[in-house]
Design a protein around this motif. Sequence first.
Motif, PDB file in Angstrom:
ATOM      1  N   UNK A  13       0.830  -1.209   0.000  1.00  0.00           N
ATOM      2  CA  UNK A  13       0.000   0.000   0.000  1.00  0.00           C
ATOM      3  C   UNK A  13       0.864   1.258   0.000  1.00  0.00           C
ATOM      4  N   UNK A  14       1.932   1.258   0.784  1.00  0.00           N
ATOM      5  CA  UNK A  14       2.831   2.416   0.829  1.00  0.00           C
ATOM      6  C   UNK A  14       3.534   2.593  -0.514  1.00  0.00           C
ATOM      7  N   UNK A  15       3.957   1.481  -1.105  1.00  0.00           N
ATOM      8  CA  UNK A  15       4.640   1.546  -2.400  1.00  0.00           C
ATOM      9  C   UNK A  15       3.696   2.053  -3.488  1.00  0.00           C
ATOM     10  N   UNK A  16       2.451   1.623  -3.442  1.00  0.00           N
ATOM     11  CA  UNK A  16       1.481   2.085  -4.423  1.00  0.00           C
ATOM     12  C   UNK A  16       1.230   3.581  -4.265  1.00  0.00           C
ATOM     13  N   UNK A  17       1.199   4.056  -3.030  1.00  0.00           N
ATOM     14  CA  UNK A  17       1.043   5.490  -2.788  1.00  0.00           C
ATOM     15  C   UNK A  17       2.218   6.275  -3.349  1.00  0.00           C
ATOM     16  N   UNK A  18       3.429   5.770  -3.129  1.00  0.00           N
ATOM     17  CA  UNK A  18       4.624   6.435  -3.659  1.00  0.00           C
ATOM     18  C   UNK A  18       4.581   6.544  -5.169  1.00  0.00           C
ATOM     19  N   UNK A  19       4.026   5.537  -5.823  1.00  0.00           N
ATOM     20  CA  UNK A  19       3.994   5.539  -7.288  1.00  0.00           C
ATOM     21  C   UNK A  19       3.161   6.689  -7.833  1.00  0.00           C
ATOM     22  N   UNK A  20       2.246   7.239  -7.019  1.00  0.00           N
ATOM     23  CA  UNK A  20       1.411   8.352  -7.468  1.00  0.00           C
ATOM     24  C   UNK A  20       2.209   9.642  -7.611  1.00  0.00           C
ATOM     25  N   UNK A  21       3.422   9.671  -7.037  1.00  0.00           N
ATOM     26  CA  UNK A  21       4.246  10.881  -7.153  1.00  0.00           C
ATOM     27  C   UNK A  21       4.647  11.152  -8.590  1.00  0.00           C
ATOM     28  N   UNK A  22       4.651  10.131  -9.441  1.00  0.00           N
ATOM     29  CA  UNK A  22       5.053  10.319 -10.838  1.00  0.00           C
ATOM     30  C   UNK A  22       3.906  10.807 -11.714  1.00  0.00           C
ATOM     31  N   UNK A  23       2.698  10.911 -11.135  1.00  0.00           N
ATOM     32  CA  UNK A  23       1.567  11.370 -11.918  1.00  0.00           C
ATOM     33  C   UNK A  23       1.703  12.861 -12.219  1.00  0.00           C
ATOM     34  N   UNK A  24       1.045  13.309 -13.291  1.00  0.00           N
ATOM     35  CA  UNK A  24       1.125  14.703 -13.701  1.00  0.00           C
ATOM     36  C   UNK A  24       0.516  15.607 -12.624  1.00  0.00           C
ATOM     37  N   UNK A  25       1.215  16.710 -12.273  1.00  0.00           N
ATOM     38  CA  UNK A  25       0.657  17.638 -11.290  1.00  0.00           C
ATOM     39  C   UNK A  25      -0.530  18.385 -11.876  1.00  0.00           C
ATOM     40  N   UNK A  26      -1.405  18.955 -11.022  1.00  0.00           N
ATOM     41  CA  UNK A  26      -2.567  19.697 -11.526  1.00  0.00           C
ATOM     42  C   UNK A  26      -2.141  20.881 -12.387  1.00  0.00           C
ATOM     43  N   UNK A  27      -2.918  21.163 -13.404  1.00  0.00           N
ATOM     44  CA  UNK A  27      -2.654  22.305 -14.272  1.00  0.00           C
ATOM     45  C   UNK A  27      -2.950  23.585 -13.505  1.00  0.00           C
ATOM     46  N   UNK A  28      -2.104  24.601 -13.697  1.00  0.00           N
ATOM     47  CA  UNK A  28      -2.296  25.879 -13.019  1.00  0.00           C
ATOM     48  C   UNK A  28      -3.678  26.437 -13.338  1.00  0.00           C
ATOM     49  N   UNK A  29      -4.382  26.868 -12.308  1.00  0.00           N
ATOM     50  CA  UNK A  29      -5.716  27.418 -12.493  1.00  0.00           C
ATOM     51  C   UNK A  29      -6.812  26.385 -12.348  1.00  0.00           C
ATOM     52  N   UNK A  30      -6.432  25.107 -12.362  1.00  0.00           N
ATOM     53  CA  UNK A  30      -7.422  24.040 -12.207  1.00  0.00           C
ATOM     54  C   UNK A  30      -7.907  24.009 -10.762  1.00  0.00           C
ATOM     55  N   UNK A  31      -9.172  23.669 -10.567  1.00  0.00           N
ATOM     56  CA  UNK A  31      -9.740  23.643  -9.224  1.00  0.00           C
ATOM     57  C   UNK A  31      -8.999  22.631  -8.350  1.00  0.00           C
ATOM     58  N   UNK A  32      -8.684  23.070  -7.152  1.00  0.00           N
ATOM     59  CA  UNK A  32      -7.952  22.210  -6.226  1.00  0.00           C
ATOM     60  C   UNK A  32      -8.821  21.040  -5.786  1.00  0.00           C
ATOM     61  N   UNK A  33      -8.201  19.848  -5.758  1.00  0.00           N
ATOM     62  CA  UNK A  33      -8.932  18.642  -5.373  1.00  0.00           C
ATOM     63  C   UNK A  33      -8.414  18.107  -4.041  1.00  0.00           C
ATOM     64  N   UNK A  34      -9.289  17.564  -3.203  1.00  0.00           N
ATOM     65  CA  UNK A  34      -8.822  16.978  -1.939  1.00  0.00           C
ATOM     66  C   UNK A  34      -8.006  15.730  -2.192  1.00  0.00           C
ATOM     67  N   UNK A  35      -7.069  15.452  -1.297  1.00  0.00           N
ATOM     68  CA  UNK A  35      -6.239  14.251  -1.435  1.00  0.00           C
ATOM     69  C   UNK A  35      -7.031  13.021  -1.027  1.00  0.00           C
ATOM     70  N   UNK A  36      -7.802  13.157   0.019  1.00  0.00           N
ATOM     71  CA  UNK A  36      -8.707  12.093   0.449  1.00  0.00           C
ATOM     72  C   UNK A  36     -10.148  12.612   0.357  1.00  0.00           C
ATOM     73  N   UNK A  37     -11.128  11.734   0.073  1.00  0.00           N
ATOM     74  CA  UNK A  37     -12.523  12.173  -0.021  1.00  0.00           C
ATOM     75  C   UNK A  37     -12.982  12.863   1.267  1.00  0.00           C
ATOM     76  N   UNK A  38     -13.735  13.941   1.096  1.00  0.00           N
ATOM     77  CA  UNK A  38     -14.212  14.712   2.249  1.00  0.00           C
ATOM     78  C   UNK A  38     -15.604  14.210   2.631  1.00  0.00           C
TER      79      UNK A  38
END
Length: 451
Positions: A332-357
């Motif tokens: 689970x920790x390794x899978x979480x780390x793998x998300x670091x390589x995902x594309x960062x949000x585009x500037x101006x895009x609405x901010x999204x929560x990391x965990x569901x609220x």
Amino acid sequence: MSAGALLFLQQAMATGMDCTKAVNTVENTICADKGLYELDAQMGVVYRGLMKSPTDKLSYLKRTQRLWLKARNGCADDISCLGQSYRERLQVLQAQWKEAVVYKPNEIDQEVLDDLQKNIRAASKTDPEFALERTLDALTIKNSQTSFSAEPDDDQYSEKTHFPKTAPKGVSQSEWSALQASNLDADTELGQTSFTLLDLDGDGHRDLIVQIYTGGTGLFTFIETYRRDGDRFIRRTAAHGQEPVAGSSLYSVNDRGANQSVSWISIRGKVYAAYRDSGYGVDQVYLLSPLQINRQVPTVKVRYRYQLHIPLTQQHEDSNTTYKLKPELQRALAQGLSKMDEEPPVSGQERQPICPVPSSVKDSEEYYSYGAGYYAIESVADFPVIIDTECFIARLNNWFGTYSEKRGLFAQLTLRKPGAGEEERSYEVNGRRRIIEISTSIGEVGGGAAE
């Protein structure tokens, strides 16, 4: 007052206004007031130095100086007015002087950048982890230098140090005489001080590097250089119109809250202070001309990609004992780390929560980031980790890209459950790196490198 600053003031006083020829109220007022006389003397040194500097604005300089003199004379015998007028004009002239004499990179500097880029690329083919270190080490000056330290005070209970009273081993008689004439005890009073003699400009005479450890929250060390000028050593900035009482440094090193170092290298017949300022995934090396005012400098940037992993064996934070992770937690920790390589949000895009609220939550802010960081640790990224269907907010921290052959990158992954108020959990993360990009540029100095 430093040796260079003292010499600057002595030169200024020696070339100040001839008070035997004072002919008006303003000149008589200046001659009667020590502070004003010193300001006038400094003005003379800076103005004459600027007139001799390589600038194409001499006519403009003369015109504005005449206008200033006219405005100054309006102060008559008002000491406060005169002092303010001098200080404001000095500030303008000193800025112009610095701009005129600041080091401007040339063709050799560009060739040096090309050489470094080529050498790092070649080294990365066999050593993709340490190609930069290998390249700089091969260029580091290892001979023809002498180092010594300030000596402790005779009083065993005193924390003060002083410049050595006898010539250290390896210092010539000529160098020793010049060192004694340069009033370097002023530097030793600022903190633990060491000195290195090394030819920094290729004129056959060794110059002086002064390193002062001042401590503080960042465990700071400041490094300044002095040029050998005949029978003394002159601070790097003394000839550039810097105010006599102002301190300076070529660069500083922060040992808590940064990852910085320097290599004194020689390439294409030039000596540089290769100032390295590091972070997660990047090394930036600024090539500082050691006896110049630096602003735009040759810069090498090396970028890395890490292969991160979570060691199965972890160490308890409050002891030297170890424990083993459950395989499902490690995954689970390794899978979480793998998300670091995902594309960062585009500037101006609405901010999204990391965990569901949850709908019941009134203050949702803690679901959007891990929270405040700590200045001595670099916060790399926040991302979700899912453990048994529960969402945790994770943060990868590291020590500004600190890297070793044995351990590679040492980092820390911390977890917290938003809204739960539970204590955070911490896990060790290791990683090996490889170079993915080497680029060069001429740009502004950064990190602790000073102008």
